[in-house]
Design a protein around this motif. Structure first.
Motif, PDB file in Angstrom:
ATOM      1  N   ASP A   1       0.851  -1.197   0.000  1.00  0.00           N
ATOM      2  CA  ASP A   1       0.000   0.000   0.000  1.00  0.00           C
ATOM      3  C   ASP A   1       0.883   1.242   0.000  1.00  0.00           C
ATOM      4  O   ASP A   1       1.453   1.621   1.027  1.00  0.00           O
ATOM      5  CB  ASP A   1      -0.916  -0.011   1.227  1.00  0.00           C
ATOM      6  N   GLU A   2       0.988   1.878  -1.146  1.00  0.00           N
ATOM      7  CA  GLU A   2       1.862   3.050  -1.301  1.00  0.00           C
ATOM      8  C   GLU A   2       1.254   4.311  -0.700  1.00  0.00           C
ATOM      9  O   GLU A   2       1.928   5.352  -0.652  1.00  0.00           O
ATOM     10  CB  GLU A   2       2.163   3.291  -2.784  1.00  0.00           C
ATOM     11  N   THR A   3      -0.001   4.261  -0.255  1.00  0.00           N
ATOM     12  CA  THR A   3      -0.661   5.474   0.234  1.00  0.00           C
ATOM     13  C   THR A   3      -0.477   5.702   1.733  1.00  0.00           C
ATOM     14  O   THR A   3      -0.864   6.755   2.240  1.00  0.00           O
ATOM     15  CB  THR A   3      -2.164   5.445  -0.083  1.00  0.00           C
ATOM     16  N   LYS A   4       0.078   4.725   2.448  1.00  0.00           N
ATOM     17  CA  LYS A   4       0.250   4.878   3.896  1.00  0.00           C
ATOM     18  C   LYS A   4       1.400   5.843   4.196  1.00  0.00           C
ATOM     19  O   LYS A   4       2.447   5.812   3.548  1.00  0.00           O
ATOM     20  CB  LYS A   4       0.514   3.521   4.555  1.00  0.00           C
ATOM     21  N   ARG A   5       1.201   6.681   5.214  1.00  0.00           N
ATOM     22  CA  ARG A   5       2.181   7.708   5.559  1.00  0.00           C
ATOM     23  C   ARG A   5       2.917   7.413   6.865  1.00  0.00           C
ATOM     24  O   ARG A   5       3.955   8.009   7.141  1.00  0.00           O
ATOM     25  CB  ARG A   5       1.495   9.075   5.656  1.00  0.00           C
ATOM     26  N   ALA A   6       2.391   6.525   7.689  1.00  0.00           N
ATOM     27  CA  ALA A   6       3.014   6.222   8.978  1.00  0.00           C
ATOM     28  C   ALA A   6       3.228   4.722   9.145  1.00  0.00           C
ATOM     29  O   ALA A   6       4.331   4.275   9.451  1.00  0.00           O
ATOM     30  CB  ALA A   6       2.168   6.771  10.129  1.00  0.00           C
ATOM     31  N   MET A   7       2.192   3.939   8.955  1.00  0.00           N
ATOM     32  CA  MET A   7       2.332   2.492   9.070  1.00  0.00           C
ATOM     33  C   MET A   7       2.772   1.906   7.727  1.00  0.00           C
ATOM     34  O   MET A   7       2.810   2.597   6.703  1.00  0.00           O
ATOM     35  CB  MET A   7       1.031   1.857   9.548  1.00  0.00           C
ATOM     36  N   VAL A   8       3.116   0.630   7.736  1.00  0.00           N
ATOM     37  CA  VAL A   8       3.452  -0.118   6.523  1.00  0.00           C
ATOM     38  C   VAL A   8       2.398  -1.203   6.378  1.00  0.00           C
ATOM     39  O   VAL A   8       2.161  -1.971   7.313  1.00  0.00           O
ATOM     40  CB  VAL A   8       4.864  -0.731   6.615  1.00  0.00           C
TER      41      VAL A   8
END
Length: 286
Positions: free
Chosen positions: A119-126
Motif C-alpha cells: 500500500d503506497e498510500t500509507k504515511r506512517a504504518m506499513v
C-alpha cells in the motif's frame, strides 16, 4: 448521538473495497440531523478521500456539515465538508523507518506479488493488502508466510515486535511495533496506534458540545477499543459488531449485531435503520 465508524467491513465492502450508495446517503442523512460522523480506520487518507469523501461530495454534502476522518489508527487525520478536505495532519512520531518500508516493498515484489500488494498510500504504518483478483482463502494461505517473513525483517532491523501472542523484543528488550493481520491485509505499526487513539483524536476534532451517547461500529475485535475508550471516559456507548462470528467479548456496555448479516450488509442495515428512524421522526413532527 455520535457515530465512530471503522471503514473496512461496516462501511466499505472487504471484497470490492468500495462504499455502496445507500450507505453514503444514510451517512448524509445522519450528519444532516446533527449526528457527528467520524471515520476511525486503519485505511489511508487517500482511501477515505477516494472511496468516502468523493462519493459524498457527488451526492451533495449539506452546507455546515463536517465529517472527520482518523486514518492509520490515529497516525493521520483530516476533515472534509462541501468545500473539500482540510490539510492532512500526520503524527511523525508514529511513522515506521523508511528503510524498513522499502524492505517490505521488496519482499512483496519478490515473493508475494501474486497474492498481495504494497500500500503506497500509507504515511506512517506499513501495510500490504489482498489483491482484488485473488480469492480470500488463497490470500490467507499466503498471509501467514508473509507475516513470518516480516517478523524476520524486523529482527534484522532490530525492531522489537509483537504479532498476536508472539513477542520478539529488540536488543533493548523493548517492543515498539506490532504486526496486525486482518482478513484482507497486514498492518505493521507502532504499538501506540489503535482504535482507542483514533477515538481520542476524534473527540478532539469536535467543535462545541460533544454528544454523551455514541455508537461505534466495527468488524474486528480490535475495533472494540473505540467503545472501550468512550466508556472509560464517561460516555454512554453501544458497539455494533458486523462480524460477531469471531467471538463477542464480554463488555460493560451493550454489543449489538444485525442478525445473520455481516460486513457492509450489516453496516448498511444499521445505518439505514438509524436514518429511517430520524426521517420518520422528522416527518411526524411536521
Amino acid at each position: 448521538m455520535g457515530l465512530l465508524l471503522d471503514v473496512d467491513g461496516p462501511v466499505a465492502s472487504p471484497v470490492s473495497r468500495t462504499v455502496r450508495p445507500e450507505i453514503i446517503n444514510a451517512l448524509l442523512v445522519l450528519a444532516g440531523a446533527g449526528w457527528p460522523v467520524i471515520f476511525n480506520t486503519g485505511r489511508s487518507d487517500a482511501f477515505i478521500r477516494d472511496e468516502v469523501m468523493t462519493p459524498m461530495l457527488a451526492a451533495g454534502i449539506p452546507d455546515g456539515i463536517t465529517f472527520h476522518a482518523i486514518c492509520e489508527k490515529g497516525s493521520t487525520w483530516f476533515s472534509f465538508s462541501a468545500d473539500g478536505p482540510t490539510e492532512l495532519q500526520v503524527d511523525e512520531s508514529l511513522a515506521l523507518p523508511a528503510e524498513f518500508g522499502d524492505a517490505v516493498r521488496r519482499l512483496v515484489e519478490e515473493q508475494f506479488a501474486d497474492h498481495m500488494f504494497f500500500d503506497e498510500t500509507k504515511r506512517a504504518m506499513v501495510s500490504i493488502e489482498q489483491r482484488v483478483d485473488v480469492g480470500n482463502e488463497d490470500y490467507l494461505d499466503r498471509q501467514g508466510p508473509f507475516d513470518e517473513a516480516v517478523l524476520g525483517l524486523m529482527q534484522h532491523f532490530d525492531m522489537g515486535v509483537c504479532r498476536l501472542s508472539h513477542h520478539l523484543p529488540d536488543s533493548d528488550d523493548s517492543i515498539d511495533y506490532r504486526v496486525d493481520p486482518t482478513i484482507i491485509s497486514t498492518d505493521i505499526e507502532s504499538v501506540r496506534v489503535g482504535k482507542d487513539l483514533g477515538a481520542e483524536r476524534a473527540l478532539g476534532l469536535l467543535d462545541g458540545d460533544i454528544p454523551l451517547h455514541w455508537r461505534t461500529v466495527g468488524d474486528s475485535r480490535t475495533d472494540y477499543a473505540m467503545a472501550d475508550y468512550l466508556h472509560e471516559h464517561g460516555y454512554s456507548v453501544a458497539h455494533v459488531d458486523v462480524r460477531p462470528a469471531d467471538g463477542v467479548p464480554e463488555k460493560p456496555y451493550p454489543v449489538l449485531t444485525e442478525g445473520d448479516l455481516t460486513h457492509d450488509d450489516a453496516g448498511a442495515a444499521f445505518l439505514l435503520r438509524c436514518a429511517d428512524t430520524l426521517l420518520t421522526s422528522s416527518s411526524q413532527q411536521e
